[in-house]
Structure formats: C-alpha cells, structure tokens
Design an enzyme around this catalytic site. Structure first.
Site, mmCIF file in Angstrom:
data_model
loop_
_atom_site.group_PDB
_atom_site.id
_atom_site.type_symbol
_atom_site.label_atom_id
_atom_site.label_comp_id
_atom_site.label_asym_id
_atom_site.label_seq_id
_atom_site.Cartn_x
_atom_site.Cartn_y
_atom_site.Cartn_z
ATOM 1 C CB CYS A 163 -0.886 0.038 1.232
ATOM 2 S SG CYS A 163 -1.868 -1.425 1.469
ATOM 3 N NE ARG B 45 4.846 1.537 -1.103
ATOM 4 C CZ ARG B 45 5.685 1.627 -0.069
ATOM 5 N NH1 ARG B 45 6.781 2.336 -0.179
ATOM 6 N NH2 ARG B 45 5.431 1.015 1.059
ATOM 7 C CD1 TRP C 11 -0.424 -5.781 -3.361
ATOM 8 C CD2 TRP C 11 -0.465 -6.631 -1.285
ATOM 9 N NE1 TRP C 11 0.069 -7.062 -3.415
ATOM 10 C CE2 TRP C 11 0.056 -7.609 -2.162
ATOM 11 C CE3 TRP C 11 -0.581 -6.946 0.066
ATOM 12 C CZ2 TRP C 11 0.464 -8.866 -1.721
ATOM 13 C CZ3 TRP C 11 -0.180 -8.208 0.496
ATOM 14 C CH2 TRP C 11 0.334 -9.147 -0.404
ATOM 15 C CG ASN D 139 0.302 2.137 3.685
ATOM 16 O OD1 ASN D 139 -0.769 2.183 3.098
ATOM 17 N ND2 ASN D 139 1.424 2.646 3.193
ATOM 18 N N GLY D 140 -0.599 -1.130 6.670
ATOM 19 C CA GLY D 140 -0.290 -1.978 7.816
ATOM 20 C C GLY D 140 -1.478 -2.873 8.128
ATOM 21 C CD GLU E 73 17.419 -13.046 -7.740
ATOM 22 O OE1 GLU E 73 16.869 -13.529 -6.737
ATOM 23 O OE2 GLU E 73 17.085 -11.938 -8.216
ATOM 24 C CE LYS F 65 14.055 -11.023 -9.973
ATOM 25 N NZ LYS F 65 14.802 -11.000 -8.759
ATOM 26 C CD GLU G 77 10.183 -11.367 -8.646
ATOM 27 O OE1 GLU G 77 9.491 -10.975 -7.705
ATOM 28 O OE2 GLU G 77 11.414 -11.175 -8.687
ATOM 29 C CG HIS H 23 19.372 -36.521 -3.810
ATOM 30 N ND1 HIS H 23 19.753 -37.759 -3.391
ATOM 31 C CD2 HIS H 23 20.521 -35.817 -3.977
ATOM 32 C CE1 HIS H 23 21.075 -37.812 -3.287
ATOM 33 N NE2 HIS H 23 21.561 -36.650 -3.641
ATOM 34 C CE LYS I 169 11.799 -2.732 -5.773
ATOM 35 N NZ LYS I 169 12.592 -3.842 -6.372
#
Ligand code: M6R
Length: 607
Positions: free
Chosen positions: A2, A27, A73, A99-100, A480, A484, A487, A503, A602
């Site tokens: 948010c 964000r 969000w 926010n929160g 990584e 990438k 996402e 395995h 973000k």
C-alpha cells in the site's frame, strides 16, 4: 505494498495526490482512491484498478487544496471499490488512509457496532475512522492519539477532518511515513518518491510519532503529547532516476544500469594499494572485526539469495563460518545470539517487515546487527548498529535486479576486508581486487548480447515449468533465476543445486520441462556436466550458461549463453545477468506487466 500520500498547500490537491500515487504504483496495488477537502466538505473518489482507471472514471476531479490518497494491496477484505481507501467515519467528516494491519480490529469493530457505528467496508482500516469519530471533541490530533492508543498492530496513517480545513494528522508504527516540506505546502507519504517532484526536504517519522501538518508548518510529538524535535534531511536521489528515461520498462532500465550500479557499490571501497576493502559505516573497530568468529545473514527474496552468495564469499575468502537464513524464519525461531557473531540484514527497500522484525528480535537478544540497504533513511538502515548502503539508485521494478548485484558487491568487499585481516596474502587480495574491478566492464559486455537472450526467451517461453541448476556459489544464482522467471512471467520455475536433482526433481524432467544449467569453468564443472547429461538422457531440453570457448558444454546443451571466464568467486555477477534478461524477455513475450506483476508488491511491509 500500500501507498500513502497527503497534501496541504495552495495547489489543487487532487492532481498532486494522483501524481504522488502514480509514483507509488511500483509498490504494487489493486485499488486506489483520494479524498479532497474544500469549504468544509470532503469528497472521496476511489476505485479498484489502476490510477489511470480512477482518473478516467472521474474526469472532473474534486477541487480543494488539501487531501489524502492511497493505493491499496488487499489484506483484509477482497479487492472492491468499498474496500479501497480512503475510509470515512459515520458522518463523512473524518477520512483516513492506512498502511499496515490492525490486529485487534475485529474486537474494536464489534464494540463500535454496538455503539451504532455503520461500517461500509470489510477492512481492518475502517475501524480507525470510527475510533477517531468516537473520541473527537474538536481537536483532531488529540483524537487520533486517543484512537491509536487502542490499536494493536502496524500502521502508517493520515487522517483529515472537514471541520479543520488544511490540517492533516499522520502517525507511524511499523509502516513508513515521511513528511515533505515545501514552500507554503506540506506533503506526507509512505515513500519519498511520491513527493520528489515537489520537494527534497524531508523528515522521517519514527514509530510512535505523530505529525500534524498544515500549509504553514508541522508539529511532531509522541502519543503522550510530548513534543519531538526532528532533523530535516535532504533526499539524495534525482527525479530523473525515478523516470524510465527512454526504456520500455523500469526493469529493463535497471538491468541495463548494472555496470554503473555495481561500480557505485564498490566506488571508494576497493584499496588496490593494500589489496583490501574499506567500508566506512560498519561502526566496528579493527579489533572488533578481528574478534568475529561467525557471520549470520537474514533477508528475504532476492536479498536472501544475495545473502547466500555473501555467506559463500565470507567462507571462501575469509574462512569465517557464515550462513544466510530467511528473515521470516529467524524471528519465530527464537534465534540464538552467540558471542563473537556478527549479524547482517540485507534489504533493498529497508522496509521489508520480515527482515525488520528479524533485526529487532536479534537486537533485543543483544546481537550486533549491520544492514546492507539501498534506500537511505529507511527503517532498517536507521535501526541497525551500522552498515553499508549499496547506492544502486531507486529500484522501481518489482523484480529486484540491480540491487542483487550491488548487494553481492558489498559482500565481496566485506569478505575481502575480513580475509586480508586474517589469512589472505597480499597477492591473492590483489587478484581479487582486480577481478572485482573488472566486473562492471564484463557485465556491460554481457548486456551487449541481449539479442541472443531475447531469441532464446522466444524459443522457450512456451514452457509451463522450468528448472534452474547451479552449484557452489552459483546455487543461489539458480534460485534467483527461478525467482525472477516465476515472478514476472508466471512460468513455474524452481532452482536446485544441480547435484540434488537425482534426489527427486529429476522425476519432473521430460521434453516439456526445460532446464537451465549454470556451468562456470570451476572445480565443479565436470560434475555439473554429468548432471546435465542425466537431464539430456531423459529428453530434457537444456540451456547452459557457460564460459566462452567451452565446446564440450556447447556440444551437449541445446542452447548456450556465453559469459567470460573469470575467477570462480566472480561468476555470480556474470551468471545472474543473463537470467534476469531471460526472465524479462520471457515475460515480454507472454505479454506480462513486467514492472508490476500480479499479486506482488515492491516493498513487503506486512508479515
Ligand atoms: O526490499 P527487500 O530487499 O527487503 O525485499 C525482499 C523481497 O521482498 C524482494 O527481494 C522480492 O523477493 C523481489 N520481488 C524479488 O525480485
């Protein structure tokens, strides 16, 4: 996650608020809204979707010179117009954005419903508006403080009341809030990018603080109404750094910036004469550095992968036992803080809740915690005992790229410093200084070959699943690369140590599940080649990222991406860039929103 904006001054507030919200789009959000005050009345406009949808839906923006705005969000309550912020009290005179997460909202709401308050959303945030209403007696700041005293959880909030035109009250507990000071105008925002077009003079609001603004000034105090004197600071970034500057997306821009951003992360920190590193902000004496027997690193997502590379570098160069752990696990594991152990937290944003709470838990138990952050003045940067800024410049795309290479640059310098104080010879240190110094040029070379990677992305973007394999220092790079790809392209991808596939994961291999192998010219090369052959033997398609001239690998893999031959500790810098580009081009090919992928934020400021 948010975003919050607030404005009071002489301008029309709505365009300022919308511009601020546009700057916060990166964000991640699912709905947006503003509230503008004029002539003792407040007008709220809010919608699901993007800022441009909000603007399109309301061509005649409300007039008035003060207001608040929000990008949401969703956490509590679905994505709907009603759940979008701002939220109002029963009378419509008080509006808030938040926010929160308010953890005790259910019990507060039940009580307020019992007092005949009427709720219009399913959010936790709306209780704040009703709480302020229930205690308001003409003094907005006092009412906000009384309401906040009843809340459990995290918040960054701004509140306005139609009866006090031009006044906005903000407060913070666990969610960032910054005050911007202009000429006869004041800004409040969750992130400096929202106000950079108007002012660079800022005050960082701390947890437990309340700030009240009007066009003429501001007052900061705590919940018990003790006044607090704050330092005014200058934002170090330039406005053009948060623009795309001709690139199709922020992600493409940020990938391309890496030769320069890596250079900034090492500038003034490599000492060729002494073959060592210098890091000014550690706040540790040489004696204290020498006494360190262990290093533990906590971080999330890409920063965690950088921490894994950092741990490898510290063990390989300085022979100091080191390991990286997910910050979200550290906090709830009741971590053991041992003597002579140095802790690092790594965070691009410096606001990630998991990392922040892990840091606080470690500090509570007496640990010395250093930060590796990008955003100057961020909460983690301010609360750690010392640390290093990576100086990447703003990273706007949700997918982190340049921050990763800068974070591992800082770890490399730190590992070199620690190594030279212990076991490492001048000659070896000199070689490592020279090897790192060459990285920006070598990354630029890889970036010049973007077209090859774009063609490969076109060839493979049909895949529904992808495996990434690396070993040793490149194992976190495989993780990584997979992160990438998933996402931003939404292709399911997993990273593994190449040795691990036998395995279990090898069961997934068939002609429809391609693999990408990282095969540097190092001690493990031959073993990785064997793993690659095992995949080929099961009809798996293979892309290999290997060293130029490695004909053996080129003869086995279906496709290759070539990187220069370097010291084995330098490969992560070179191996990760093609993976960033591969993910980027796959996402483009699939028509994804590269900068703002679905469901992601973000800066993840909730647990
Ligand atoms: O700001 P931070 O570095 O603390 O963020 C940590 C993660 O949320 C972040 O790296 C996330 O995984 C990115 N979307 C990765 O591209």
């Amino acid at each position: 996650m948010c975003g919050i904006v607030g404005y009071t001054g002489a301008k029309l507030a709505a365009p300022v608020l919308l511009e601020g919200l546009r700057r916060l789009e990166y964000r991640g959000y699912d709905s947006a809204g503003i509230c503008v005050g004029r002539d003792g009345a407040l007008t709220i406009v809010k919608r699901t979707g993007k800022i441009k949808d909000l603007r399109g839906a309301v061509p005649d923006l409300p007039e008035g010179s003060y207001g608040i705005g929000h990008t949401r969000w969703a956490t509590h309550g679905g994505v709907s117009d009603a759940n979008a912020h701002p939220h109002a009290d029963c009378t419509g005179k008080i509006t808030i954005v938040h926010n929160g997460i308010i953890e005790n909202y259910a019990s507060l709401k039940e009580k307020l419903l019992g007092e005949d308050h009427v709720f219009r959303s399913e959010t936790d945030s709306e209780v704040i508006a009703h709480l302020v209403e229930s205690v308001y007696d003409g003094d907005l700041e006092r009412a906000v403080k009384e309401a906040l005293a009843l809340l459990k959880g995290t918040y960054g909030i701004v509140v306005m009341h139609s009866e006090v035109p031009g006044k906005i009250v903000g407060a913070r507990n666990g969610s960032p809030l910054v005050l911007g000071i202009g000429e006869g105008e004041m800004f409040l925002a969750s992130d400096v990018t929202a106000m950079m077009a108007y002012t660079k003079q800022v005050v960082y609001v701390e947890d437990g603080e309340v700030v009240t603004v009007d066009p003429g000034g501001f007052r900061t105090s705590d919940l018990k109404d003790n006044s607090i004197t704050k330092n005014v600071e200058q934002i170090g970034w330039e406005l053009e750094e948060i623009e795309k500057n001709g690139f199709a997306s922020f992600m493409e821009k940020e990938i391309s910036e890496q030769p320069e951003s890596i250079l900034r992360a090492m500038r003034g920190r490599l000492d060729a004469e002494q073959a060592t590193g210098h890091l000014g902000g550690l706040n540790l004496s040489s004696k204290e550095l020498l006494e360190i027997e262990r290093v533990k690193i906590a971080a999330a997502g890409t920063s965690y992968h950088a921490g894994m590379v950092g741990a490898y570098l510290l063990e390989a160069m300085a022979r100091i036992p080191a390991y990286a752990e997910l910050a979200s696990e550290v906090r709830y594991r009741n971590p053991i803080v041992e003597p002579q152990t140095l802790h690092f937290v790594v965070s691009q944003s410096g606001e990630t809740a998991d990392t922040l709470f892990a840091m606080r838990e470690l500090k509570r138990k007496g640990a010395t915690v250093l930060g590796i952050c990008n955003v100057v003045g961020s909460t983690i940067a301010r609360e750690t005992d010392g640390g290093v800024y990576i100086h990447s410049g703003p990273e706007i795309a949700v997918a982190s790229t340049k921050a990763f290479t800068s974070q591992i640059t800082v770890f490399y310098v730190f590992a070199l410093l620690m190594a030279r104080m212990r076991n490492m010879s001048f000659e070896e240190g000199s070689d490592l200084v020279r090897d790192l110094d060459a990285v920006p040029r070598l990354v630029a070379e890889i970036l010049e070959d973007k077209a090859t990677i774009q063609a490969l992305a076109r060839k493979y973007s049909w895949a529904k699943d992808f495996l990434f394999m690396g070993r040793g220092i490149n194992y976190p790079v495989a993780l990584e690369g997979a992160l990438k790809l998933k996402e931003i392209s939404y292709i399911h991808a997993e990273g593994y140590s190449a040795a691990e596939i036998k395995h279990g994961p090898i069961a997934l291999i068939n002609e429809r599940t391609p693999s990408l192998f990282l095969i540097p010219d190092d001690r493990l090369r031959d073993k990785i080649i064997s793993n690659m052959k095992e995949v080929k033997a099961r009809s798996g398609k293979v892309i290999a990222v290997c060293v130029r001239g490695d004909d053996e690998v080129a003869g086995i893999a279906d496709d290759v991406i070539l990187v220069p031959k370097v010291h084995e500790l330098v490969y992560p810098f070179l191996m990760v860039v093609p993976l960033q580009l591969f993910a980027y081009y796959c996402a483009l090919d699939l028509g994804r929103d590269v900068d703002q992928p679905r469901n992601l934020a973000k800066s993840v400021t909730v647990e």
